[in-house]
Design an enzyme around this catalytic site. Structure first.
Site, PDB file in Angstrom:
ATOM      1  N   LYS A  97      13.613 -37.112  29.170  1.00 51.30           N
ATOM      2  CA  LYS A  97      14.798 -36.282  28.976  1.00 51.30           C
ATOM      3  C   LYS A  97      15.387 -36.686  27.639  1.00 51.30           C
ATOM      4  O   LYS A  97      15.889 -37.798  27.478  1.00 51.30           O
ATOM      5  CB  LYS A  97      15.812 -36.487  30.106  1.00 51.30           C
ATOM      6  N   GLY A 158      29.881 -35.204  32.933  1.00 51.42           N
ATOM      7  CA  GLY A 158      30.841 -35.887  33.798  1.00 51.42           C
ATOM      8  C   GLY A 158      32.196 -35.214  33.911  1.00 51.42           C
ATOM      9  O   GLY A 158      33.114 -35.766  34.514  1.00 51.42           O
ATOM     10  N   THR A 207      27.062 -37.145  38.341  1.00 52.74           N
ATOM     11  CA  THR A 207      28.425 -37.628  38.594  1.00 52.74           C
ATOM     12  C   THR A 207      29.020 -37.078  39.891  1.00 52.74           C
ATOM     13  O   THR A 207      29.576 -37.840  40.698  1.00 52.74           O
ATOM     14  CB  THR A 207      29.336 -37.250  37.406  1.00 52.74           C
TER      15      THR A 207
END
Lengths: 258, 69
Positions: A97, A158, A207
């Site tokens: 990633k 987040g 998150t």
């Protein structure tokens, strides 16, 4: 529900997860198991020579979960390429990633460095999954240099703000020839369901699961939302209209009373 | 023959007896699963740990996988 293919690998679950922010390795494993996720992200850092860190690799591998190292911490293409090479060694996978966000306040991905790194990493044989802004032009460019999917953001990492980039995600989904995985900002199961209903191929959530009061239960909620959204997409959603369209037949029995 | 050398591991100076990267990792007594090693910013594949010779003042960086999103 059709499986998702990325670089020849088949996924039954369209919910990818992260391993960050959990209170413990046990809480993380319970949550990932409940989510049904088959691909989870990990980070690399310089080893702390004085302290032993939690072993999270073993339980993940025991559950047969595919590992996706990220290049978090990289600020330039050069650093990201180095991080990907280290990750390939550490985790014995050529999947990465790719994330390059030099600004710690908003964690906005650097498009120019990301494209340069993606091109180089594809040439080195990596399966590159780039985390990018919801930029349709950039996503096409990443596809053209050989990325196996694109990972545009819904909103800042987040932030729990959901699909703030929705109009641009729709263009990306319409144009893309590779899977579109919506990453970052997905704060509630309804955000995930909407992403899948729109035709996104998968979502990556970390998150919202990890910091929930009950992470495992929240992960189950996300699993259900992702499945629901995908099923709705595959079933064919109706068009939105300005006017009402009756669901019951109009009969004249009321008129017959007069 | 005393072949003690001093090098830097993650920026910490370290003296050790031994000549290979594999020796170093053994002396550090850290899990070798999930880690990667670079010397002077070049990744050293696991297959070469046993044949990679260490020298005085080398910069060795050891990375481990940790939780992350």
């Amino acid at each position: 529900m059709s499986p998702l293919m990325i670089a020849g690998h088949e996924f039954q679950s369209r919910l990818f997860t992260g391993t960050g922010k959990y209170a413990s390795a046990d809480a993380m494993m319970a949550s990932i198991s409940a989510s049904g996720s088959e691909l989870v992200t990990l980070s690399l850092r310089r080893m702390d020579l004085k302290h032993q860190s939690d072993n999270i690799l073993q339980p993940l591998q025991q559950h047969g979960i595919k590992l996706l190292p990220n290049t978090s911490g990289a600020r330039t293409a050069k650093e990201a390429i180095f991080a990907a090479q280290l990750a390939r060694e550490a985790l014995q996978t050529n999947w990465v990633k790719l994330e390059i966000h030099p600004d710690p306040r908003y964690l906005m991905p650097d498009a120019i460095e990301t494209l340069a790194a993606a091109e180089a990493l594809v040439k080195q044989g990596f399966v590159v999954m780039p985390y990018v802004h919801a930029d349709p032009v950039l996503c096409k460019r990443l596809e053209e240099v050989g990325c196996q999917c694109v990972m545009p953001l819904g909103s800042p990492i987040g932030s729990n703000m959901g699909l703030a980039s929705k109009p641009f995600l729709e263009i990306i989904i319409e144009q893309s020839q590779v899977p579109v995985i919506i990453d970052a900002g997905i704060g509630a199961p309804s955000d995930a369901a909407l992403a899948l209903e729109m035709g996104a191929d998968a979502v990556l959530v970390n998150t919202a699961m990890a910091v929930a009061q009950n992470p495992a239960q929240m992960s189950l909620a996300f699993k259900m939302a992702v499945e629901s959204g995908r099923l709705a997409y595959e079933s064919g959603l109706g068009e939105k209209r300005q006017q009402a369209v009756a669901s019951s037949p109009f009969t004249d029995f009321i008129g017959s009373l007069s | 023959m005393n072949n003690e050398i001093t090098l830097y591991v993650n920026d910490h100076p370290l003296s050790l007896v031994g000549t290979t990267l594999a020796d170093l990792l053994e002396q550090l007594d850290k899990p070798t699963q999930g880690i990667a090693v670079a010397i002077d910013h070049e990744v050293v594949p696991k297959s070469r740990w046993a044949t990679t010779l260490l020298a005085d003042n080398m910069n060795v960086f050891i990375f481990e996988s940790i939780a992350g999103g």
